[in-house]
Motif scaffolding. Structure first.
Motif, PDB file in Angstrom:
ATOM      1  N   ALA A  68     -22.294  -5.423  -3.604  1.00  0.00           N
ATOM      2  CA  ALA A  68     -21.891  -4.868  -4.897  1.00  0.00           C
ATOM      3  C   ALA A  68     -22.977  -5.068  -5.960  1.00  0.00           C
ATOM      4  O   ALA A  68     -23.249  -4.174  -6.759  1.00  0.00           O
ATOM      5  N   ALA A  69     -23.604  -6.246  -5.966  1.00  0.00           N
ATOM      6  CA  ALA A  69     -24.684  -6.484  -6.929  1.00  0.00           C
ATOM      7  C   ALA A  69     -25.861  -5.553  -6.689  1.00  0.00           C
ATOM      8  O   ALA A  69     -26.458  -5.011  -7.635  1.00  0.00           O
ATOM      9  N   ALA A  70     -26.208  -5.339  -5.425  1.00  0.00           N
ATOM     10  CA  ALA A  70     -27.303  -4.418  -5.116  1.00  0.00           C
ATOM     11  C   ALA A  70     -26.952  -2.991  -5.515  1.00  0.00           C
ATOM     12  O   ALA A  70     -27.798  -2.246  -6.033  1.00  0.00           O
ATOM     13  N   GLN A  71     -25.686  -2.591  -5.315  1.00  0.00           N
ATOM     14  CA  GLN A  71     -25.273  -1.242  -5.689  1.00  0.00           C
ATOM     15  C   GLN A  71     -25.320  -1.054  -7.206  1.00  0.00           C
ATOM     16  O   GLN A  71     -25.751  -0.004  -7.705  1.00  0.00           O
ATOM     17  N   ILE A  72     -24.868  -2.064  -7.935  1.00  0.00           N
ATOM     18  CA  ILE A  72     -24.912  -1.978  -9.404  1.00  0.00           C
ATOM     19  C   ILE A  72     -26.345  -1.877  -9.898  1.00  0.00           C
ATOM     20  O   ILE A  72     -26.666  -1.099 -10.803  1.00  0.00           O
ATOM     21  N   ARG A  73     -27.240  -2.653  -9.292  1.00  0.00           N
ATOM     22  CA  ARG A  73     -28.650  -2.591  -9.686  1.00  0.00           C
ATOM     23  C   ARG A  73     -29.252  -1.220  -9.386  1.00  0.00           C
ATOM     24  O   ARG A  73     -29.998  -0.653 -10.200  1.00  0.00           O
ATOM     25  N   ALA A  74     -28.896  -0.662  -8.215  1.00  0.00           N
ATOM     26  CA  ALA A  74     -29.414   0.660  -7.864  1.00  0.00           C
ATOM     27  C   ALA A  74     -28.884   1.726  -8.809  1.00  0.00           C
ATOM     28  O   ALA A  74     -29.620   2.630  -9.244  1.00  0.00           O
ATOM     29  N   ASN A 174     -14.909 -24.559 -18.441  1.00  0.00           N
ATOM     30  CA  ASN A 174     -15.593 -23.739 -19.452  1.00  0.00           C
ATOM     31  C   ASN A 174     -16.887 -23.136 -18.903  1.00  0.00           C
ATOM     32  O   ASN A 174     -17.179 -21.947 -19.134  1.00  0.00           O
ATOM     33  N   MET A 175     -17.677 -23.915 -18.177  1.00  0.00           N
ATOM     34  CA  MET A 175     -18.907 -23.397 -17.593  1.00  0.00           C
ATOM     35  C   MET A 175     -18.611 -22.323 -16.539  1.00  0.00           C
ATOM     36  O   MET A 175     -19.325 -21.319 -16.445  1.00  0.00           O
ATOM     37  N   PHE A 176     -17.554 -22.502 -15.763  1.00  0.00           N
ATOM     38  CA  PHE A 176     -17.197 -21.499 -14.761  1.00  0.00           C
ATOM     39  C   PHE A 176     -16.738 -20.205 -15.421  1.00  0.00           C
ATOM     40  O   PHE A 176     -17.081 -19.108 -14.962  1.00  0.00           O
ATOM     41  N   GLU A 177     -15.966 -20.306 -16.492  1.00  0.00           N
ATOM     42  CA  GLU A 177     -15.503 -19.099 -17.171  1.00  0.00           C
ATOM     43  C   GLU A 177     -16.660 -18.325 -17.789  1.00  0.00           C
ATOM     44  O   GLU A 177     -16.686 -17.096 -17.772  1.00  0.00           O
ATOM     45  N   ALA A 181     -16.658 -16.272 -14.189  1.00  0.00           N
ATOM     46  CA  ALA A 181     -15.439 -15.483 -14.379  1.00  0.00           C
ATOM     47  C   ALA A 181     -15.619 -14.350 -15.380  1.00  0.00           C
ATOM     48  O   ALA A 181     -14.926 -13.330 -15.288  1.00  0.00           O
ATOM     49  N   SER A 182     -16.517 -14.503 -16.356  1.00  0.00           N
ATOM     50  CA  SER A 182     -16.718 -13.447 -17.348  1.00  0.00           C
ATOM     51  C   SER A 182     -17.540 -12.274 -16.828  1.00  0.00           C
ATOM     52  O   SER A 182     -17.640 -11.254 -17.498  1.00  0.00           O
ATOM     53  N   LYS A 183     -18.145 -12.409 -15.655  1.00  0.00           N
ATOM     54  CA  LYS A 183     -18.932 -11.322 -15.096  1.00  0.00           C
ATOM     55  C   LYS A 183     -18.011 -10.242 -14.523  1.00  0.00           C
ATOM     56  O   LYS A 183     -16.835 -10.457 -14.274  1.00  0.00           O
ATOM     57  N   ALA A 184     -18.573  -9.069 -14.300  1.00  0.00           N
ATOM     58  CA  ALA A 184     -17.802  -7.922 -13.800  1.00  0.00           C
ATOM     59  C   ALA A 184     -17.660  -8.019 -12.283  1.00  0.00           C
ATOM     60  O   ALA A 184     -18.242  -7.243 -11.532  1.00  0.00           O
ATOM     61  N   SER A 189     -13.885 -12.463  -5.360  1.00  0.00           N
ATOM     62  CA  SER A 189     -15.200 -13.105  -5.497  1.00  0.00           C
ATOM     63  C   SER A 189     -15.116 -14.324  -6.406  1.00  0.00           C
ATOM     64  O   SER A 189     -15.760 -15.349  -6.148  1.00  0.00           O
ATOM     65  N   LYS A 190     -14.310 -14.240  -7.480  1.00  0.00           N
ATOM     66  CA  LYS A 190     -14.135 -15.407  -8.342  1.00  0.00           C
ATOM     67  C   LYS A 190     -13.529 -16.573  -7.576  1.00  0.00           C
ATOM     68  O   LYS A 190     -13.927 -17.723  -7.750  1.00  0.00           O
TER      69      LYS A 190
END
Length: 391
Positions: A68-74, A174-177, A181-184, A189-190
């Motif tokens: 998914a990350a590679a697809q978003i980058r492409a 807080n660091m995890f969020e 967790a705040s990423k798309a 995956s979370k």
């Protein structure tokens, strides 16, 4: 003879029956042990199968995340390429001549070109295309590419693992969020990342949540962590215990004051964010912290608290934390560390002489010379002929 032998036969039959009963009981016991062993092996096999399935599921989720990350980058790069091509085509069209008699002005409204026919100019027949008032697509594309490059080249923030320590729960969540967790990304995956960043008893508590699926498993894992390690009164008790359960700080102990100030600041920050500050602002807590300070600092805090109460202000944990941090800074600078120190031993001393005039004298130490029975002397003019003199 037959009458006397009858009791012997009866006793032998009874002993045989008892031995058969014992054998039957032993057989039943062996059967129960075998069944229990079979049940244990079955449950063990099921647990191993569930663990293997969970590992396979985590590997699959990691692969899906990478894809998914590679697809978003492409997709992002393709979009930027289309924007650059469209911008180049627009600049090329603006340079083409037009043979129409009327003059057209291209206006930009809400990022869309609108053609307005204006009065014909007799001197020229070529259209006049006005420049857009907003920034061009090339500039926005360059800014976006710069941001993407910075995001790819900057080091990723490190998230510390969580082992079930109540003191670290709030910081970890807080660091995890913020970083995960705040990423798309989806909830599955979370959940994978949450299990990955937990170790020890924290991971054992949520390891089976991967079998529940995406959203349900992620919500259940967060609920388990909060109920087991993140209850407000448990976290408050842990932080206050770390602040209070320590020996009294000795005078001129700058390190001890810094440790106390650091733990108090962390306790105040966490409990304020949790909106659970009643216990730390109680009079009992403040009095116990005052007893941890040296006597002269206890007196200073008493004077400061009295001045605050005279102004109708109640001293709280935050004020005391600021006071301890201030005295820690004072105790750790150059002049604070010099309090109670001694001067160097080889300092000049002023001594009055017989005439009443003070003079500066220094104490010097003569080198010690060991005396032996024989001392070798050399001639200053000729060093090749030493002379020996007995003492």
């Amino acid at each position: 003879m037959s009458v006397r032998s009858r009791p012997v036969s009866v006793r032998s039959s009874q002993s045989a029956a008892s031995s058969l009963a014992l054998n039957a009981a032993q057989a039943r016991a062996d059967l129960a042990v075998a069944k229990a062993r079979a049940e244990f092996n079955r449950r063990k096999a099921e647990a191993n199968r569930a663990r293997i399935e969970a590992e396979v599921e985590m590997d699959r989720l990691q692969i899906e995340q990478a894809v998914a990350a590679a697809q978003i980058r492409a997709d992002t790069l393709e979009t930027e390429l289309q924007l650059l091509q469209s911008d180049n085509e627009g600049s090329a069209l603006s340079e083409l001549p037009v043979d129409e008699p009327d003059q057209r002005v291209v206006e930009w409204r809400n990022e869309e070109p609108v053609l307005n026919v204006v009065q014909e100019d007799t001197d020229t027949k070529s259209p006049v295309i006005s420049q857009p008032s907003h920034p061009s697509h090339s500039e926005s594309a360059s800014h976006l590419l710069t941001a993407i490059g910075l995001g790819m080249n900057m080091p990723k923030p490190e998230i510390s693992t969580f082992d079930g320590n109540h003191l670290e729960y709030w910081n970890f969540i807080n660091m995890f969020e913020v970083n995960v967790a705040s990423k798309a990304i989806d909830d599955r995956s979370k959940l994978t990342y949450l299990i990955q960043f937990c170790v020890g008893k924290a991971r054992n508590s949520i390891a089976n949540c991967v079998l529940l699926g995406g959203s349900e498993g992620y919500a259940e894992a967060k609920r388990i962590l909060k109920e087991e390690f993140g209850q407000a009164h448990v976290i408050a008790k842990a932080h206050l215990s770390k602040v209070l359960n320590r020996p009294q700080v000795r005078p001129n102990d700058g390190k001890g004051l810094w440790d106390l100030a650091r733990d108090m600041r962390r306790c105040q920050t966490v409990l304020s964010q949790m909106c659970y500050s009643a216990d730390m602002n109680s009079s009992e807590t403040l009095l116990r912290i005052q007893q941890l300070l040296p006597i002269h600092l206890q007196m200073k805090w008493a004077k400061k608290a009295y001045a605050m109460m005279e102004k109708l202000t109640t001293p709280d944990f935050k004020c005391m934390s600021s006071f301890v941090e201030e005295v820690a800074k004072l105790a750790n600078n150059m002049y604070g560390q010099n309090i109670g120190g001694s001067y160097p031993k080889n300092t000049p001393k002023w001594k009055p002489n017989s005439k009443g005039i003070t003079s500066l004298t220094t104490t010097t130490r003569r080198p010690e010379v060991s005396l032996t029975t024989e001392t070798r002397l050399t001639c200053p003019a000729c060093c090749r002929k030493p002379q020996v003199r007995k003492v």
